[in-house]
Design an enzyme around this catalytic site. Structure first.
Site, short mmCIF file in Angstrom:
data_model
loop_
_atom_site.label_atom_id
_atom_site.label_comp_id
_atom_site.label_asym_id
_atom_site.label_seq_id
_atom_site.Cartn_x
_atom_site.Cartn_y
_atom_site.Cartn_z
N HIS A 13 77.53 25.19 11.53
CA HIS A 13 76.29 25.89 11.43
C HIS A 13 76.56 26.30 13.32
O HIS A 13 76.53 25.82 13.38
CB HIS A 13 75.54 25.09 11.39
CG HIS A 13 74.20 26.71 11.36
ND1 HIS A 13 73.39 26.71 10.53
CD2 HIS A 13 73.81 27.77 12.26
CE1 HIS A 13 72.87 28.06 10.58
NE2 HIS A 13 72.72 28.94 11.75
N HIS A 15 76.67 30.68 15.92
CA HIS A 15 76.31 31.89 16.23
C HIS A 15 77.36 31.96 17.00
O HIS A 15 76.99 31.53 18.41
CB HIS A 15 75.29 32.01 16.69
CG HIS A 15 73.93 31.75 15.48
ND1 HIS A 15 73.88 32.96 14.87
CD2 HIS A 15 73.37 30.59 15.00
CE1 HIS A 15 73.08 32.17 13.61
NE2 HIS A 15 73.03 30.78 14.44
N ARG A 17 77.73 35.70 18.10
CA ARG A 17 78.19 36.97 18.41
C ARG A 17 79.04 37.55 18.32
O ARG A 17 79.96 37.50 17.76
CB ARG A 17 77.24 36.64 19.99
CG ARG A 17 76.29 35.99 20.15
CD ARG A 17 74.55 35.67 19.05
NE ARG A 17 73.48 35.11 19.43
CZ ARG A 17 73.27 34.58 17.92
NH1 ARG A 17 73.01 35.22 17.28
NH2 ARG A 17 72.30 34.09 19.22
N ASN A 41 74.73 36.83 11.34
CA ASN A 41 73.61 37.33 11.33
C ASN A 41 74.04 38.37 13.00
O ASN A 41 73.51 38.43 13.70
CB ASN A 41 72.42 36.24 11.68
CG ASN A 41 72.75 35.73 12.79
OD1 ASN A 41 73.81 35.00 13.12
ND2 ASN A 41 71.31 35.59 13.33
N HIS A 136 68.95 29.63 4.95
CA HIS A 136 68.00 29.80 6.15
C HIS A 136 66.71 29.03 5.43
O HIS A 136 66.08 30.55 5.09
CB HIS A 136 68.12 30.88 7.43
CG HIS A 136 67.02 30.46 8.47
ND1 HIS A 136 66.64 30.06 9.29
CD2 HIS A 136 65.53 29.91 8.36
CE1 HIS A 136 66.02 29.75 10.21
NE2 HIS A 136 65.43 30.14 9.81
N LEU A 219 64.15 28.03 15.60
CA LEU A 219 64.21 28.67 14.26
C LEU A 219 65.17 27.67 13.60
O LEU A 219 66.20 27.70 13.48
CB LEU A 219 63.73 30.08 14.15
CG LEU A 219 62.48 30.72 14.21
CD1 LEU A 219 62.81 32.11 13.92
CD2 LEU A 219 61.11 29.92 13.76
N HIS A 251 71.82 33.78 23.96
CA HIS A 251 70.76 34.51 24.08
C HIS A 251 70.18 35.13 25.67
O HIS A 251 70.48 33.49 26.49
CB HIS A 251 69.40 34.62 23.44
CG HIS A 251 69.20 34.81 21.96
ND1 HIS A 251 68.69 35.77 21.04
CD2 HIS A 251 68.88 33.53 21.33
CE1 HIS A 251 68.49 35.36 20.57
NE2 HIS A 251 69.01 33.93 19.92
N ALA A 263 64.43 33.27 19.33
CA ALA A 263 64.29 31.82 18.81
C ALA A 263 65.76 31.87 19.09
O ALA A 263 67.03 32.09 18.96
CB ALA A 263 64.10 31.97 17.50
C1 NCD Z 1 69.56 31.96 15.29
C2 NCD Z 1 69.74 33.41 16.22
O1 NCD Z 1 70.14 33.05 17.43
O2 NCD Z 1 70.71 33.78 15.61
N1 NCD Z 1 68.56 31.17 16.21
C3 NCD Z 1 68.30 29.98 16.34
O3 NCD Z 1 67.04 29.61 16.16
N2 NCD Z 1 68.00 28.88 15.65
C4 NCD Z 1 69.26 31.97 13.97
C5 NCD Z 1 68.75 30.55 13.09
O4 NCD Z 1 69.96 30.27 12.71
O5 NCD Z 1 67.49 30.73 12.88
ZN ZN Z 2 71.23 29.71 12.82
#
Ligand code: NCD
Ligand code: ZN
Length: 350
Positions: A13, A15, A17, A41, A136, A219, A251, A263
């Site tokens: 899992h 991210h 970007r 996402n 999620h 989150l 972020h 988040a």
């Molecule tokens: C994730 C994100 O920033 O894309 N943020 C997070 O707090 N985990 C999205 C997600 O997995 O909830």
């Molecule tokens: Zn995530």
């Protein structure tokens, strides 16, 4: 134990970007992991095979020379997703799962799903072709307390999905509660969960230590200590349903250090080191290889890596920031020291 060798792990899992951020982010993960399930996402989200393949190419272009890293792609489930799109995804070896974001539940989840019952034919198609649903798992009812959203989702929605589609493979992502652990543990073997390093290491006090700590906000939000203990117990239990997923979610600093911050916790710079710390605290370092390198491939029907990585007990300091898309991000443990260090051993050359 001062040295730990394990099959090259995978991040189930993540991210990454897009755009200029890829060159900053992909190397962190490619240094540690052989594969990663990449969340869809983006803005706009990755909703079909063509979008996933184009995104995959952009990720591969950012893999440093000499590293073999395989991005495993996902589609973002929307109210407009069709069974034909599911069949196309199943026919594409690079797309491995479909992600369910309850609408508005988290970062870039605006296009997610409000009425899961309307997607019955899509879920049937996923069960038929063996494409897992990555969830999620948080309620989007605004009346539900933020700390209860996972437990309520599990009770009111996930139970129903698992009962109604008994052949559907389901992964409850980044579980954060005892209720999440119990549900997955008691469910049939087609139901699994990922666990992040930060949910193993921290409880909700970390968000308020001496003041509000935006870089500890993610989150699902960090919960009480008893939930963290349940997660540590699950991760170190040797049960194949629980495996590694960092949910590393970068972020840029101004979007975290602000009146209404995003988040996401960034852990990709030291993912294995952080998991090693959590497992060592639990006296369970010997269980790390199964959790990080074996149980995920088993669930997804993929081979365990034949390459290895080595963790050594060697103190190092995490930098105060890393570059991100022309700005910077603040990683977990910024400016602090870590006890374990991933030794970048001989790599498979592409
Ligand atoms: C994730 C994100 O920033 O894309 N943020 C997070 O707090 N985990 C999205 C997600 O997995 O909830
Ligand atoms: Zn995530």
């Amino acid at each position: 134990m001062d040295r730990l060798e394990l099959p090259r792990p995978d991040d189930w899992h993540l991210h990454l970007r897009d755009g200029g951020a890829l060159a900053d982010l992909v190397p962190h993960t490619a240094r540690q992991f052989g594969r990663a399930i990449v969340m869809p996402n983006l803005r706009p989200p990755v909703v079909d095979v063509a979008g996933a393949l184009a995104y995959r190419d952009r990720i591969l272009a950012a893999v440093p020379p000499g590293l073999a890293f395989e991005p495993l792609m996902t589609l973002y489930l929307t109210p407009a997703t069709t069974p034909a799109q599911i069949e196309a995804a199943a026919a594409c070896p690079h797309v491995v799962a479909v992600k369910l974001y309850p609408a508005g539940a988290t970062t870039n989840a605006e296009g997610g799903v409000r009425d899961l019952d309307g997607l019955g034919p899509v879920l049937e198609a996923m069960a038929a072709v063996g494409l897992p649903l990555l969830v999620h798992g948080e309620s989007i009812d605004p009346a539900v307390d933020v700390f209860d959203r996972e437990a309520v989702f599990v009770r009111e929605t996930l139970t129903r999905i698992v009962d109604r589609y008994p052949r559907l493979k389901v992964v409850l992502e980044h579980i954060s509660t005892e209720e999440g652990v119990d549900f997955v543990r008691d469910a049939p073997p087609n139901v699994a969960a990922t666990i992040t390093a930060h949910h193993l290491l921290y409880d909700r006090n970390a968000m308020f230590q001496g003041g509000v700590r935006p870089h500890m906000y993610c989150l699902p939000v960090l919960k009480r200590a008893r939930h963290r203990h349940a997660l540590v117990d699950a991760a170190t239990s040797g049960e194949p349903k629980f495996f590694l997923g960092t949910d590393s979610a970068p972020h840029v600093r101004p979007t975290k250090e602000t009146a209404c911050g995003c988040a996401g916790v960034f852990t990709a710079h030291a993912a294995l080191e952080l998991y090693a710390e959590a497992f060592e605290r639990a006296g369970a370092l010997a269980k790390l290889a199964d959790f990080a390198s074996r149980f995920g491939p088993r669930f997804y029907g993929l081979p365990v890596s034949t390459d290895t990585v080595v963790l050594e007990r060697r103190t190092w300091e995490v930098p105060p920031s890393y570059p991100l898309d022309g700005g910077e991000l603040v990683p977990l443990r910024a400016g602090e020291s870590l006890a374990w260090r991933l030794v970048t051993g001989p790599m498979r050359v592409v």
